[in-house]
Motif scaffolding. Structure first.
Motif, PDB file in Angstrom:
ATOM      1  N   VAL A 173     -25.684   7.961  28.629  1.00 31.26           N
ATOM      2  CA  VAL A 173     -24.457   8.649  29.472  1.00 31.26           C
ATOM      3  C   VAL A 173     -24.990  10.103  30.470  1.00 31.26           C
ATOM      4  N   ARG A 174     -25.514  10.820  29.336  1.00 25.84           N
ATOM      5  CA  ARG A 174     -25.900  12.209  29.830  1.00 25.84           C
ATOM      6  C   ARG A 174     -26.790  12.298  31.276  1.00 25.84           C
ATOM      7  N   LEU A 175     -27.652  11.016  31.300  1.00 20.97           N
ATOM      8  CA  LEU A 175     -28.384  10.923  32.464  1.00 20.97           C
ATOM      9  C   LEU A 175     -27.618  10.267  33.506  1.00 20.97           C
ATOM     10  N   GLU A 176     -26.881   9.507  33.218  1.00 22.03           N
ATOM     11  CA  GLU A 176     -25.855   8.858  34.204  1.00 22.03           C
ATOM     12  C   GLU A 176     -24.866  10.057  35.084  1.00 22.03           C
ATOM     13  N   LEU A 177     -24.420  10.890  34.126  1.00 21.93           N
ATOM     14  CA  LEU A 177     -23.590  12.105  34.586  1.00 21.93           C
ATOM     15  C   LEU A 177     -24.594  12.780  35.302  1.00 21.93           C
ATOM     16  N   ALA A 178     -25.807  13.092  35.041  1.00 18.32           N
ATOM     17  CA  ALA A 178     -26.858  14.090  35.818  1.00 18.32           C
ATOM     18  C   ALA A 178     -26.824  13.358  37.112  1.00 18.32           C
TER      19      ALA A 178
ATOM     20  N   LYS B 113     -20.909  17.539  28.176  1.00 15.06           N
ATOM     21  CA  LYS B 113     -21.744  16.411  28.190  1.00 15.06           C
ATOM     22  C   LYS B 113     -22.190  15.955  26.703  1.00 15.06           C
ATOM     23  N   PRO B 114     -22.605  14.716  26.479  1.00 16.44           N
ATOM     24  CA  PRO B 114     -22.772  14.223  25.244  1.00 16.44           C
ATOM     25  C   PRO B 114     -24.059  14.933  24.912  1.00 16.44           C
ATOM     26  N   SER B 115     -24.166  14.814  23.411  1.00 10.13           N
ATOM     27  CA  SER B 115     -25.117  15.576  22.821  1.00 10.13           C
ATOM     28  C   SER B 115     -26.550  14.798  23.029  1.00 10.13           C
ATOM     29  N   VAL B 116     -27.662  15.475  23.058  1.00  7.55           N
ATOM     30  CA  VAL B 116     -29.158  14.417  23.191  1.00  7.55           C
ATOM     31  C   VAL B 116     -29.211  14.074  22.103  1.00  7.55           C
ATOM     32  N   GLY B 117     -28.646  14.919  20.723  1.00 11.76           N
ATOM     33  CA  GLY B 117     -29.156  14.386  19.461  1.00 11.76           C
ATOM     34  C   GLY B 117     -30.716  14.929  19.048  1.00 11.76           C
ATOM     35  N   GLU B 118     -31.118  14.391  17.889  1.00 13.23           N
ATOM     36  CA  GLU B 118     -32.277  15.077  17.732  1.00 13.23           C
ATOM     37  C   GLU B 118     -33.937  14.147  17.859  1.00 13.23           C
ATOM     38  N   GLY B 119     -33.535  13.045  18.803  1.00 10.35           N
ATOM     39  CA  GLY B 119     -34.544  12.355  18.917  1.00 10.35           C
ATOM     40  C   GLY B 119     -35.063  11.143  18.127  1.00 10.35           C
ATOM     41  N   ARG B 120     -35.842  10.443  18.594  1.00 11.36           N
ATOM     42  CA  ARG B 120     -36.337   9.466  17.543  1.00 11.36           C
ATOM     43  C   ARG B 120     -37.364   9.951  16.633  1.00 11.36           C
ATOM     44  N   ASP B 121     -37.411   9.426  15.211  1.00 13.33           N
ATOM     45  CA  ASP B 121     -38.458   9.820  14.226  1.00 13.33           C
ATOM     46  C   ASP B 121     -39.329   8.606  13.744  1.00 13.33           C
ATOM     47  N   ARG B 122     -39.277   7.653  14.582  1.00  9.78           N
ATOM     48  CA  ARG B 122     -39.939   6.368  14.220  1.00  9.78           C
ATOM     49  C   ARG B 122     -41.486   6.603  14.189  1.00  9.78           C
TER      50      ARG B 122
ATOM     51  N   ALA C 299     -14.515  12.877  32.653  1.00 11.09           N
ATOM     52  CA  ALA C 299     -14.363  12.985  31.262  1.00 11.09           C
ATOM     53  C   ALA C 299     -14.072  11.489  30.786  1.00 11.09           C
ATOM     54  N   ARG C 300     -13.240  10.892  31.480  1.00 10.86           N
ATOM     55  CA  ARG C 300     -12.726   9.497  31.017  1.00 10.86           C
ATOM     56  C   ARG C 300     -14.018   8.423  31.219  1.00 10.86           C
ATOM     57  N   TYR C 301     -14.873   8.797  32.343  1.00  6.08           N
ATOM     58  CA  TYR C 301     -16.084   7.824  32.467  1.00  6.08           C
ATOM     59  C   TYR C 301     -16.836   7.885  31.264  1.00  6.08           C
ATOM     60  N   ARG C 302     -17.225   9.433  30.925  1.00  4.62           N
ATOM     61  CA  ARG C 302     -17.915   9.637  29.809  1.00  4.62           C
ATOM     62  C   ARG C 302     -17.619   8.932  28.480  1.00  4.62           C
ATOM     63  N   ASP C 303     -16.152   9.115  28.256  1.00  5.82           N
ATOM     64  CA  ASP C 303     -15.395   8.429  26.977  1.00  5.82           C
ATOM     65  C   ASP C 303     -15.959   6.844  27.018  1.00  5.82           C
ATOM     66  N   HIS C 304     -15.435   6.308  28.353  1.00 10.20           N
ATOM     67  CA  HIS C 304     -15.444   5.032  28.585  1.00 10.20           C
ATOM     68  C   HIS C 304     -16.820   4.422  28.229  1.00 10.20           C
TER      69      HIS C 304
END
Length: 347
Positions: A125-130, A157-166, A109-114
């Motif tokens: 960060v999510r992919l690194e943790l995976a 785990k960090p939220s993936v989010g809604e993705g890009r909308d570009r 968890a410290r790594y995630r927050d760091h």
């Protein structure tokens, strides 16, 4: 019954020999600690839940990561291999000197927050943790390294989010098309056009071979994809014309089967054309901000939906396995929906 032996250095060594179990031994600073460990270990043996933890206490995360990269990573796709080697850098810097047994949920968890505090994107960060999680899973299931549980599995785990909308504006497309057409290598223009016409990933486009393209039937057969599911991509008339021009490229060596090819490497092999540097240069010169080449796939998929194709039809073309993932890649312009709403009222 455990045997306790005082060593010449003044420490205490506990040795357990129990029928049906391998001999276990561990050294402690005090006799009390040795007795406590021996009592707990014998109890676990009686209950059949004993796990030899010494290997996980001796092996560092860095050593385990080296083994993973040498044994597991090579079994994956080349693009995944490159990505995992990059992710391994930050993991090694943070966890490298810890033993596997010392890496717990709090440390992860410290790594995630760091990493998030450094400004890294949640998905990065999510992919690194995976990667770290799969390393621990492999150590537990295949290497029998003596870990009780995967510490990465027990953190948020960090939220993936809604993705890009570009989305690509008409003016941006016009300027980009003009720039790639003026580029000295025509393959850049062809790749740009194929991406917008088909929604294929850049790796799928640059990895195309002549045998995958059937101009008569107007299809491209993809056998190697990101999600390992082969698919057939239909071609628009313009995509057919672009690929026909690419296949007729007069400078292609006779022994090269790639449609979009680069210069020979040190080993003499030709690999797919790496257009990234040229693409980044053009974007910089045009001042087109916040646009990734992958956004052309978003644009192509969105245009398919706007053109009236069903979700199932679009997914068959784009290769998305779930409607949720397709939704993240599809962004409809509200202004383009205005006309369709008006047409509905006229019915």
């Amino acid at each position: 019954m455990a045997t306790l032996v005082k060593t010449p250095s003044g420490t205490w060594k506990a040795v357990i020999r129990k029928q049906g179990w391998p001999t276990s031994a561990k050294t402690f600073r005090t006799k009390r600690d040795a007795e406590d460990w021996a009592r707990r270990t014998e109890d676990e043996m009686v209950r059949g839940v004993f796990i030899e933890r010494a290997p996980s206490e001796r092996m560092t995360f860095g050593t385990a990561l080296d083994r993973y990269l040498a044994e597991v990573t090579p079994t994956k796709k080349e693009t995944t291999q490159r990505a995992e080697r990059l992710k391994a850098v930050s993991l090694r810097l943070f966890f490298g000197k810890y033993s596997l047994a010392a890496v717990n949920a709090d440390l992860v968890a410290r790594y995630r927050d760091h990493r998030l505090g450094e400004g890294k994107k949640p998905n990065t960060v999510r992919l690194e943790l995976a990667l770290a999680s799969h390393l621990f899973t492999t150590a537990i299931r295949e290497w029998r390294i003596g870990l009780v549980q995967n510490p990465v599995a027990n953190i948020r785990k960090p939220s993936v989010g809604e993705g890009r909308d570009r989305r690509l504006s008409k003016e941006e497309e016009r300027r980009l098309r003009k720039a790639v057409t003026a580029h000295s290598n025509p393959m850049l223009r062809w790749i740009f056009d194929v991406a917008l016409e088909t929604g294929m990933r850049s790796s799928e486009i640059t990895g195309l071979t002549r045998g995958q393209i059937d101009l008569h039937r107007r299809i491209v057969r993809l056998s190697k994809t990101k999600n390992d599911s082969a698919r057939t991509v239909p071609l628009t008339q313009h995509a057919k014309e672009v690929l026909a021009a690419a296949l007729a490229n007069p400078v292609r060596p006779k022994d090269c089967d790639l449609v979009f090819f680069g210069e020979p490497g040190r080993d003499g092999r030709r690999r797919p054309y790496n257009f990234n540097k040229a693409w980044l240069t053009i974007k910089s010169e045009l001042g087109v901000s916040n646009l990734k080449f992958h956004d052309l796939r978003h644009e192509a998929v969105s245009r398919l939906v706007e053109g009236g194709l069903s979700d199932q039809e679009v997914a068959a073309i784009s290769g998305h396995k779930s409607m949720q993932m397709l939704k993240r890649y599809t962004h409809l312009r509200a202004e383009d929906l205005v006309g369709r709403l008006d047409s509905l009222r006229k019915r």
